[in-house]
Design a protein around this motif. Structure first.
Motif, short mmCIF file in Angstrom:
data_model
loop_
_atom_site.label_atom_id
_atom_site.label_comp_id
_atom_site.label_asym_id
_atom_site.label_seq_id
_atom_site.Cartn_x
_atom_site.Cartn_y
_atom_site.Cartn_z
N UNK A 137 80.92 33.47 80.23
CA UNK A 137 80.98 33.44 78.76
C UNK A 137 80.17 34.59 78.18
N UNK A 138 79.02 34.88 78.83
CA UNK A 138 78.21 36.01 78.37
C UNK A 138 78.99 37.31 78.52
N UNK A 139 79.70 37.46 79.64
CA UNK A 139 80.51 38.66 79.84
C UNK A 139 81.59 38.73 78.77
N UNK A 140 82.16 37.56 78.43
CA UNK A 140 83.18 37.52 77.37
C UNK A 140 82.62 38.05 76.06
N UNK A 141 81.39 37.61 75.74
CA UNK A 141 80.76 38.08 74.51
C UNK A 141 80.54 39.59 74.57
N UNK A 142 80.08 40.04 75.76
CA UNK A 142 79.85 41.47 75.94
C UNK A 142 81.10 42.29 75.71
N UNK A 143 82.28 41.73 76.02
CA UNK A 143 83.53 42.44 75.79
C UNK A 143 84.06 42.21 74.36
N UNK A 144 83.78 41.02 73.81
CA UNK A 144 84.31 40.70 72.48
C UNK A 144 83.66 41.57 71.40
N UNK A 145 82.39 41.94 71.60
CA UNK A 145 81.70 42.74 70.58
C UNK A 145 82.36 44.11 70.38
N UNK A 146 82.51 44.91 71.47
CA UNK A 146 83.21 46.18 71.24
C UNK A 146 84.65 45.97 70.80
N UNK A 147 85.31 44.91 71.31
CA UNK A 147 86.69 44.65 70.88
C UNK A 147 86.74 44.45 69.37
N UNK A 148 85.78 43.66 68.84
CA UNK A 148 85.79 43.39 67.40
C UNK A 148 85.58 44.67 66.61
N UNK A 149 84.73 45.57 67.12
CA UNK A 149 84.49 46.83 66.41
C UNK A 149 85.77 47.67 66.37
N UNK A 150 86.48 47.72 67.51
CA UNK A 150 87.73 48.48 67.54
C UNK A 150 88.77 47.86 66.62
N UNK A 151 88.86 46.52 66.66
CA UNK A 151 89.86 45.84 65.82
C UNK A 151 89.53 46.03 64.35
N UNK A 152 88.24 46.02 64.02
CA UNK A 152 87.85 46.26 62.62
C UNK A 152 88.39 47.62 62.16
N UNK A 177 73.62 43.53 78.75
CA UNK A 177 72.77 43.11 77.64
C UNK A 177 73.01 41.63 77.31
N UNK A 178 74.32 41.27 77.17
CA UNK A 178 74.66 39.88 76.85
C UNK A 178 74.17 38.94 77.94
N UNK A 179 74.25 39.39 79.19
CA UNK A 179 73.85 38.54 80.31
C UNK A 179 72.36 38.21 80.24
N UNK A 180 71.55 39.22 79.88
CA UNK A 180 70.10 38.98 79.94
C UNK A 180 69.52 38.51 78.61
N UNK A 181 70.20 38.78 77.52
CA UNK A 181 69.63 38.41 76.23
C UNK A 181 69.87 36.94 75.92
N UNK A 182 70.96 36.36 76.48
CA UNK A 182 71.21 34.94 76.23
C UNK A 182 70.61 34.11 77.36
N UNK A 183 70.12 32.89 77.03
CA UNK A 183 69.54 32.03 78.07
C UNK A 183 70.64 31.49 78.99
N UNK A 184 70.26 30.93 80.16
CA UNK A 184 71.28 30.41 81.06
C UNK A 184 71.73 29.02 80.65
N UNK A 185 70.94 28.38 79.77
CA UNK A 185 71.40 27.12 79.19
C UNK A 185 70.87 27.01 77.77
N UNK A 191 72.99 22.34 77.60
CA UNK A 191 74.34 22.83 77.87
C UNK A 191 74.24 24.12 78.66
N UNK A 192 74.99 24.20 79.77
CA UNK A 192 74.97 25.45 80.54
C UNK A 192 75.62 26.58 79.76
N UNK A 193 75.12 27.77 79.96
CA UNK A 193 75.67 28.95 79.29
C UNK A 193 76.06 29.92 80.40
N UNK A 194 77.26 29.71 80.99
CA UNK A 194 77.61 30.45 82.20
C UNK A 194 77.76 31.95 81.96
N UNK A 195 77.63 32.69 83.06
CA UNK A 195 77.69 34.16 82.97
C UNK A 195 79.04 34.67 82.46
#
Lengths: 255, 264
Positions: free
Chosen positions: B133-148, B111-119, B127-131
């Motif tokens: 970083x998108x994967x990082x966001x994809x993992x950070x979201x569930x991580x934040x929910x668990x940490x909450x 989802x994060x990969x396709x919903x965010x633009x490549x730049x 500014x480039x928006x490399x994959x």
């Protein structure tokens, strides 16, 4: 009810008028009237569950009465609505708990310094110097770096008193502060409170230490079932109670 | 407290004990020496690929550290919002937690990969928006929910008397949280937090599916390039070994902390 006029030259610092409070169907406070004068020491005595601690919590705004007036100085506590207003009030009122409630993750010194530095904005050095003076006053000068878990109950309670005094309160509320202590450490806490009263600090105590209450207080208030049954000088209450319920309570303790 | 700890340490040192981490590293090293002995040729080829595999692992570590970092900051904020007494604050926070705790990580990464633009266009700058970083966001979201959830539980586990004592000293709820409650939570959340980190680290391999050149992707490239079944087995064995060597000490340390704090 007329109040005894031991300190009539001073205006009352704390004034409760017809205070009512219920928790659900449990009517905890029924028409409480109470005055504490500047520099006065008032002890509230009475059986458990008679609403003694609830009175203290209404005075510093931890609880809001359903009806009636609570006034501290010029502040109408019963009509405070915002957190900021309650904070301004609580800065002026020290509160000492039965279970001490020290911050377990902080050392003794940090416990005393936290509120002055974070809430009043006092410089750390000034706050620490003052904290050390207060700790010396409660005879814990050598315990700066200890953690609460390493201290006895009596020592923790004296730290809690120093922590309350560090805010320079106009008034200190003591909520059964010796009830959780070992008998041998009760004395050290009481002597700290005695000293405070002698220094002219306004104190309102809820206590089961009758001998201490008699010795240290200017006025005794006897509560039962959420009502003030009788109040007067220690001599009146302990030696010549007029109300039969007071009489029964005092006698039961004597025997 | 301190004397208790000292006592426990002393009794456990009566018999000198070697940490299981050392044992396991020794076992793994021995196993690889054995493989090198019997399959010298394949292991030599693997050695050629080792620098590239290491740089792949570096990407996994980078993603995992960033994801847990972002997740922690977000999670503390969301966890605090969840406890707000105002429903319009706590309800969305709870919704956020439920949504991201119950979503598969792989789906979030896609989802994060396709919903965010490549730049990203900032003024006239692209500014480039490399994959990765998108994967990082994809993992950070569930991580934040668990940490909450971890923090919410920890905050609720602190005695309410601490709130009352702080209020009586003139602390606002926010200041009580900052100066009294959260510092006491750190000790309690550390073990579950590290557990989560180990999980996130292992989930970083999912990033290979959206084209991030991390360890698993490097292994796949190596396997395709060399194109030998025995090498393929060895290279995936190497991947498992590298992850084990990174994650196992973390898991052990977590278990150690859990034991240490179980007394309080």
């Amino acid at each position: 009810m007329p109040q005894s006029d031991t300190f009539s030259e001073h205006p009352p610092l704390v004034r409760l008028r017809k205070v009512h409070l219920s928790f659900g169907s449990n009517h905890v406070l029924k028409c409480i009237d109470l005055n504490v004068r500047q520099g006065g020491a008032v002890s509230i005595i009475g059986p458990s569950g008679s609403g003694k601690s609830t009175i203290l919590r209404c005075i510093n705004g931890l609880l809001t009465p359903d009806r009636g007036e609570v006034v501290v100085g010029d502040t109408p506590v019963h009509s405070l609505r915002t957190e900021a207003e309650r904070i301004a009030l609580r800065k002026r009122i020290g509160f000492v708990f039965q279970q001490y409630n020290l911050f377990p993750h902080l050392t003794v010194l940090q416990n005393v310094v936290l509120a002055p530095t974070r809430i009043l904005g006092v410089e750390r050095e000034t706050a620490e110097r003052e904290a050390r003076e207060l700790l010396a006053k409660v005879r814990l000068a050598d315990k700066d770096d200890a953690y609460p878990g390493q201290l006895s109950g009596g020592q923790q309670q004296r730290v809690a008193i120093a922590r309350a005094l560090a805010m320079h309160p106009q008034l200190v509320l003591f909520d059964e502060v010796t009830s959780a202590l070992d008998p041998e450490t009760v004395g050290e806490v009481l002597s700290v409170i005695r000293q405070l009263v002698q220094d002219g600090m306004t104190c309102l105590l809820v206590t089961h230490e009758m001998r201490f209450a008699e010795e240290v207080s200017h006025e005794i208030v006897f509560t039962e079932g959420g009502e003030i049954v009788e109040h007067g000088t220690p001599r009146d209450i302990f030696h010549a109670p007029r109300n039969p319920r007071t009489h029964a309570f005092i006698n039961a303790l004597r025997n | 407290m301190a004397s208790e700890d000292a006592l426990i340490l002393r009794t456990s040192r009566v018999v000198p004990r070697i940490s299981p981490v050392v044992w396991w590293i020794a076992i793994v090293a021995l196993a690889w020496l054995g493989l090198a002995h019997f399959h010298g040729n394949t292991v030599a080829t693997l050695r050629v690929w080792l620098p590239l595999l290491a740089s792949g692992l570096w990407m996994n570590i980078l993603i995992s550290v960033l994801a847990i970092g972002i997740g922690t900051v977000l999670g503390i904020i969301v966890g605090a919002l969840e406890l707000s007494r105002m429903r319009w604050v706590s309800a969305p926070a709870r919704g956020y937690v439920q949504a991201f705790r119950n979503a598969p990580m792989l789906v979030l990464i896609f989802f994060a990969t396709y919903v965010f633009p490549f730049e990203i266009q900032v003024g006239s700058l692209y500014l480039p928006f490399p994959d990765w970083i998108k994967a990082t966001i994809g993992l950070a979201l569930p991580a934040s929910a668990h940490i909450a959830e971890i923090f919410r539980g920890a905050i609720l586990s602190i005695a309410s008397a601490q709130w009352e004592a702080s209020a009586s000293l003139g602390f606002s709820r926010a200041r009580t949280l900052r100066w009294v409650i959260l510092p006491q939570c750190v000790k309690r959340v550390l073990p579950p937090w590290m557990n989560l980190y180990a999980m996130i680290t292992m989930s970083t391999t999912l990033a290979s599916l959206v084209g991030v050149t991390e360890l698993l992707e490097v292994a796949r490239i190596a396997s395709n390039t060399v194109n030998r079944t025995d090498f393929t087995i060895f290279v995936y064995l190497a991947v498992l070994t590298l992850f084990f060597l990174y994650c196992y000490p973390i898991t052990r340390f977590t278990a150690h902390l859990e034991q240490k704090y179980a007394f309080h």
